[in-house]
Design a protein around this motif. Structure first.
Motif, mmCIF file in Angstrom:
data_model
loop_
_atom_site.group_PDB
_atom_site.id
_atom_site.type_symbol
_atom_site.label_atom_id
_atom_site.label_comp_id
_atom_site.label_asym_id
_atom_site.label_seq_id
_atom_site.Cartn_x
_atom_site.Cartn_y
_atom_site.Cartn_z
ATOM 1 N N ARG A 149 0.849 -1.176 0.000
ATOM 2 C CA ARG A 149 0.000 0.000 0.000
ATOM 3 C C ARG A 149 0.883 1.222 0.000
ATOM 4 N NH1 ARG A 149 -5.720 0.294 3.165
ATOM 5 N NH2 ARG A 149 -6.693 -1.296 1.857
ATOM 6 N N PHE A 150 0.395 2.243 -0.659
ATOM 7 C CA PHE A 150 1.152 3.494 -0.700
ATOM 8 C C PHE A 150 0.262 4.637 -0.262
ATOM 9 C CE2 PHE A 150 4.924 2.122 -2.990
ATOM 10 C CZ PHE A 150 4.499 0.951 -3.594
ATOM 11 N N PRO A 184 -2.040 -4.958 -12.068
ATOM 12 C CA PRO A 184 -2.860 -4.932 -10.859
ATOM 13 C C PRO A 184 -2.678 -3.605 -10.137
ATOM 14 C CG PRO A 184 -1.581 -6.957 -10.968
ATOM 15 C CD PRO A 184 -1.109 -6.106 -12.097
ATOM 16 N N TYR A 185 -3.767 -2.976 -9.807
ATOM 17 C CA TYR A 185 -3.706 -1.643 -9.205
ATOM 18 C C TYR A 185 -5.045 -1.359 -8.562
ATOM 19 C CZ TYR A 185 -2.065 3.210 -8.853
ATOM 20 O OH TYR A 185 -1.617 4.427 -8.404
ATOM 21 N N THR A 186 -4.999 -0.840 -7.337
ATOM 22 C CA THR A 186 -6.257 -0.460 -6.687
ATOM 23 C C THR A 186 -6.154 0.942 -6.130
ATOM 24 O OG1 THR A 186 -6.520 -2.751 -5.979
ATOM 25 C CG2 THR A 186 -7.967 -1.116 -4.939
ATOM 26 N N HIS A 232 -3.281 3.984 -2.302
ATOM 27 C CA HIS A 232 -3.326 3.099 -3.463
ATOM 28 C C HIS A 232 -2.615 1.808 -3.147
ATOM 29 C CE1 HIS A 232 -3.923 6.353 -6.830
ATOM 30 N NE2 HIS A 232 -4.553 6.685 -5.719
ATOM 31 N N GLU A 233 -2.978 0.780 -3.877
ATOM 32 C CA GLU A 233 -2.223 -0.464 -3.832
ATOM 33 C C GLU A 233 -1.656 -0.746 -5.203
ATOM 34 O OE1 GLU A 233 -4.773 -3.485 -2.442
ATOM 35 O OE2 GLU A 233 -4.681 -2.842 -0.355
ATOM 36 N N ILE A 257 2.652 3.728 -9.275
ATOM 37 C CA ILE A 257 1.979 4.874 -8.650
ATOM 38 C C ILE A 257 2.255 6.130 -9.484
ATOM 39 C CG2 ILE A 257 1.813 6.308 -6.594
ATOM 40 C CD1 ILE A 257 0.889 3.577 -5.918
ATOM 41 N N LEU A 258 3.539 6.320 -9.833
ATOM 42 C CA LEU A 258 3.919 7.507 -10.594
ATOM 43 C C LEU A 258 3.295 7.491 -11.989
ATOM 44 C CD1 LEU A 258 7.675 7.795 -9.591
ATOM 45 C CD2 LEU A 258 5.744 9.162 -8.771
#
Lengths: 909, 129
Positions: B29-30, B64-66, B81-82, B89-90
């Motif tokens: 997680r970010f 995969p991205y949430t 975000h995950e 993310i960037l």
């Protein structure tokens, strides 16, 4: 709402940078000299002394590389880091205005560039005067050591060139290293970057580096460790560093025949779908904006795969090819039928993101063959370009819009043509402007729009006049008024159409009034201005009303009414208070011209000192040319001949407006004549032809005077003088406002013994000469500050002592030719004792000072120190010292104190 | 009641629904900080548009991205975000046109429940008689 996005110049990568096949230092072979020059420029910038470097070379020569290694090599104290800013220009159909500066976050936000060019709603176009922008950018760059890089100057837009030239003029005293790069074979004579490169060549603190291809030895070093034959590689690549690097990246492959083959070889293993993405990136001339990737269906795994080719990089908020050669190579793979579809996809995706860049959208719309969108975006792009002061780009955009406009309503097309014509005029391409306006006449008629037709006729009248064709100008102005005043038109009708028509009428009458004023037809001018003023008042059009008042005041001054000058000045101030720039400048032009004509030289100096910068700041080319020509005449009259020729040549060498060239022709012909050197043979003839077309008595008289002077100097009979001038003098002298010019000609004819009868009204100093009161005449000229006229007045006297004095004055002025002619006349009259030609100038005079030196001399006369002068003129103290020495030398004075003491005498006040 | 379990909903590229659970190590997680002056004054419509842009960007990534959720404050938006790595993310930020001023990977999540695992204090000694 748009979320502000920082668009820095840093390159980003998705994965670790690809391994170079050779270590860094060897990357830059045979570029030691260039690196040293760049490092020195950056070090100097850090020390507060700015300079510029231009890096040139063919595509792939390594211009970007050498610039980026200069950055890497910067060594500086950690507490005062040097700012490194990069902007670049894009290969768009028509460049976007201020493109490179908009990419630089700091400059863009500080200069207020971001929102101003991105969106047009609710903005006051006047805020973005290019001159103000230059000042703001200058402020951003002057307080901190900066390296400003502008790449690919061959794609630069005109507004950016102006900004760069502005910086180049002040760079000496700024902590700025200005580094630019370009392909020299792509910058032809008419290229917008030419003037900037001219500055680079002329100014001492700017230098040019030409990158040569690698030698065989250089290639040998690069291919070391592979089985490649350096000679063969060099033969195929021509030593082009990019090409060689491409070859070396995959030495096992057979040698590609061209750069294109080398680049495409790297994409050989890419899937067709991925290759289409490459083609899409190639189709974007600036970059593929990150924000359109979702709409285009480009996902992250694809980008990672493409990164393996090493062809792409992340920069300026999007995807771009590492090198233009690579982009073009991939672009050539797009099948002819496929390009429009590709650009259409890009266009649709770009339309969804804010803020929109109309220049980029136009580019894609053209390639997508989408006519309607081209018209829409090109028109928007043109408006932006006008705001940014890029008139050549605005014209290009309007032309593009017109080319793609197929079935438009005639009024729409006419309106677009009219705007294009205006941009042509702003870039001094008058004949094209006239052609384009003329093309609108039938369209306005088709549309049944008298106000549009009248406005077009009026525009044509002005352009014809600027081109020096009075007859045509008068005809168009009259036609404009008659069309607008056609029966059935009621001033009291409240519809917009009637308002526009009435306004066109008022404008046309004002134009006709101005033309009449310039010809000295004061009664007609008064009548036209009265009609214009009445109509303007009824419409509540303040600017038009003031215009006619201003012209009437000018008429009064021309007629010799000294009190009206204050009124004219007042009108100019009123116009300025209202922000009516064009009217202010027209007022200045008239005022300065009248002051010089009527020998009010100190007043003329003051007007021009303020008005010329105004024309540059507010972007009014006709007035800039005209006022420079007036200043040339002023310098000429005051004996500052070098400065006069400087100004004259400036007017004559640019495309310019023929209207302004009359006095420059006379100055460039008469100065060498008086100096006794060779001058341009054709200029007096050109002036005569122009004066005939203009048909304005003061100008025609001035040309006759010059011809008379030449005849007197060369003693060669000229029928234009002996017959035409003599015959026409009485009639020309009778016109209003001609008293000075007529007096000048009368005196010359008298010197030639050709004056049959004296014209009724001549101005005072000439009256004195014709009456034989030569000493009084000389005193008059001395007070007015006209050394040549003073000297000639002395020579007109009978007494040898007076004539000798005149010859002395001529010698001091550097008028050796005229002095020798007077000496010959003395000899013929039996005078044996002649004043000797001086070996060196014993007393100084400002005749030889250039405009810049005059600026410096005036500041010295006011008591400023060299440091203060340097600050005032944006030059380094060293340069200021240099100028002051040169000034003292030319003036023949030992100290600056002497300049202060003699300031009045030298006319420096 | 532990929240530290390995159960996460994962949106996968092949369109499997949110109810599907995978037995994989959880994606990191970010927390992302986005400096946006005046963020707190954004209207509902503007927020909806931003959310749509964000969803489009997520969908376009193809990995995969949430996007879990975001907190909008006066001048900054904090997003959770995950993703597999910060690079993604960037990339999402670039595609959405959002600033990403700071990206921090979440080392641990705690809450009131986490206190239950704290060591129990030793009982107080009985008072001397």
């Amino acid at each position: 709402m748009t979320l502000a996005r920082r668009r820095g110049g840093t390159a980003e990568r998705l994965v670790a940078p690809p391994a170079w096949p050779y270590p860094e230092p060897v990357d830059l072979l045979e570029r030691d000299r260039e690196r040293a020059v760049l490092a020195a420029a950056i070090a100097r910038a850090h020390a507060g002394q700015g300079s510029g470097v231009a890096v040139t070379g063919e595509s792939g020569a390594g211009k970007s590389t050498v610039l980026s290694t200069a950055r890497a090599a910067m060594r500086e104290p950690a507490n005062a880091p040097t700012r490194f800013l990069i902007g670049s220009c894009d290969p768009l159909w028509t460049p976007r205005p201020l493109g490179p500066f908009r990419d630089i976050g700091e400059i863009a936000s500080a200069a207020g560039l971001g929102p101003l060019l991105d969106g047009l709603d609710g903005l006051d176009g006047k805020d973005l005067a290019l001159a103000h922008l230059c000042e703001r950018i200058y402020e951003v760059l002057r307080d901190r050591a900066t390296v400003l890089v502008v790449e690919d100057l061959h794609w630069v837009d005109a507004a950016s060139v102006e900004v760069l030239r502005f910086l180049a003029r002040r760079i000496e005293a700024m902590p700025l290293a200005l580094l630019v790069s370009y392909r020299d074979d792509e910058i032809g004579p008419g290229h917008p970057a030419r003037p900037l490169l001219g500055d680079f060549a002329r100014l001492v603190s700017l230098s040019t580096l030409s990158l040569r291809p690698l030698s065989v030895d250089g290639v040998r070093t690069l291919v070391e460790g592979t089985s490649l034959d350096p000679e063969r590689v060099h033969a195929v690549t021509g030593g082009n560093p990019f090409f060689v690097a491409e070859v070396v990246k995959d030495p096992s492959r057979p040698l590609p025949a061209s750069v294109r083959d080398a680049v495409l070889a790297r994409a050989a293993d890419v899937t067709p779908e991925d290759f289409e993405v490459l083609q899409m990136v190639a189709a974007a001339p600036d970059r593929l904006d990150d924000r359109v990737l979702p709409a285009l269906g480009v996902d992250l795994p694809t980008l990672r795969r493409l990164d393996a080719t090493g062809l792409l990089t992340r920069a300026r908020g999007g995807l771009t090819f590492r090198h233009e050669l690579a982009r073009r190579a991939v672009e050539t793979t797009i099948p002819p039928g496929g390009a429009p579809r590709l650009h259409a996809r890009l266009l649709t995706a770009l339309e969804r993101i804010e803020p929109r860049d109309p220049a980029v959208l136009t580019h894609h719309a053209i390639a997508a063959h989408d006519g309607a969108r081209v018209v829409e975006y090109a028109t928007q792009a043109a408006r932006q370009a006008i705001y940014a002061g890029s008139h050549s780009e605005a014209a290009a955009f309007f032309e593009t819009a017109l080319d793609h406009q197929d079935a438009a309503a005639p009024a729409e097309r006419a309106a677009l043509l009219l705007r294009l014509a205006n941009e042509r005029y702003m870039t001094s391409r008058l004949s094209e402007a006239i052609t384009q306006v003329s093309a609108t006449f039938s369209l306005w008629r088709q549309a049944g729009d008298p106000s549009g037709l009248a406005a077009a006729y009026n525009a044509c009248a002005l352009y014809e006049y600027y081109a020096g064709r009075r007859r045509q100008a008068e005809a168009y102005a009259d036609r404009a008024a008659s069309v607008a005043a056609a029966p059935g038109h009621e001033l009291r009708d409240a519809t917009a159409r009637a308002y526009a028509t009435a306004r066109a009428y008022a404008t046309a009458r004002a134009t006709r009034g101005y033309l009449a004023y310039m010809r000295g037809e004061l009664a007609l001018a008064g009548q036209c201005c009265a009609e214009s003023g009445r109509a303007a008042d009824q419409l509540g059009q303040g600017e038009l009303a003031l215009r006619s008042q201003l012209i009437q005041a000018a008429c009064a001054v021309a007629d010799g009414d000294g009190d009206s000058r204050a009124l004219l000045v007042e009108h100019v101030e009123t116009a300025r208070a209202h922000g009516w720039d064009e009217l202010v400048s027209t007022g200045h032009s008239s005022l300065a011209n009248l002051d010089v004509e009527q020998r009010r030289h100190p007043e003329a100096e003051h007007v021009l000192a303020e008005s010329l910068p105004f024309t540059i700041e507010r972007d009014i080319p006709i007035c800039r040319h005209w006022q420079t020509a007036v200043r040339s005449r002023l310098h000429f009259a005051r004996g500052r001949w070098s400065a006069a020729v400087e100004d004259a040549e400036q007017v004559l060498e640019g495309p310019g407006m023929p209207l302004a060239t009359l006095w420059p022709y006379l100055v460039t012909a008469l100065v060498p004549l008086r100096r006794g050197t060779d001058g341009p043979e054709t200029h007096l003839d050109a002036a005569r032809r122009l004066a005939e077309q203009l048909d304005e008595p003061p100008r025609r008289l001035a040309v006759f005077s010059a011809l008379a002077e030449r005849m007197w100097m060369t003693e060669q009979l000229d029928p234009l003088v002996t017959e035409a001038a003599v015959a026409e003098l009485p009639e020309l002298a009778a016109a209003a406002g001609s008293a000075w010019a007529a007096g000048d000609l009368a005196v010359w004819l008298a010197r030639l013994g050709l004056l049959a009868e004296r014209p009724f009204l001549v101005a005072p100093p000439f009256q004195l000469t014709l009456d034989g009161q030569h000493e009084e005449a000389a005193a008059w000229w001395r007070r007015a500050g006209e050394p040549f006229a003073e000297a000639m007045a002395w020579c007109d006297a009978a007494a040898p002592a007076a004539r000798a004095r005149g010859i002395e004055l001529l010698d001091q002025l550097g008028a050796i030719g005229t002095a020798d002619r007077q000496r010959a006349a003395l000899r013929r009259d039996g005078v044996s004792q002649l004043p000797q030609r001086p070996r060196t100038s014993t007393r100084g005079n400002p005749a030889g000072l250039t405009n810049r030196q005059l600026d410096v001399a005036r500041l010295v006369a006011r008591g400023l120190t060299n440091a203060e002068i340097a600050t005032r003129l944006y030059i380094s103290p060293k340069t200021a010292d240099h100028h002051v020495s040169a000034v003292l030398g030319k003036l023949g004075l030992p100290t600056r104190r002497a300049v202060v003491v003699q300031a009045d005498e030298l006319g420096l006040v | 009641m532990s929240r530290g379990s390995a159960e996460r909903t994962v949106v996968t590229p092949d369109g499997a629904g949110p109810a599907e659970k995978r037995k994989e190590p959880p994606m990191p997680r970010f927390v992302i900080e986005r400096d946006i002056p005046g963020a707190g004054n954004l209207t509902q419509e503007e927020l909806a548009t931003i959310a749509q842009t964000s969803c489009d960007a997520v969908a376009s990534l193809g990995v995969p991205y949430t996007w879990v959720n975001s907190y909008v404050t006066g001048d900054r938006i904090y997003c959770v975000h995950e993703a597999d790595d910060a690079e993604s993310i960037l990339e999402h930020a670039r595609r959405g046109g959002f600033p990403a001023n700071r990206v921090s990977v979440v080392a641990n999540e705690i809450g009131p429940h986490t206190a239950e695992l704290a060591p129990v204090a030793a009982p107080a000694p009985a008072p001397a008689r």
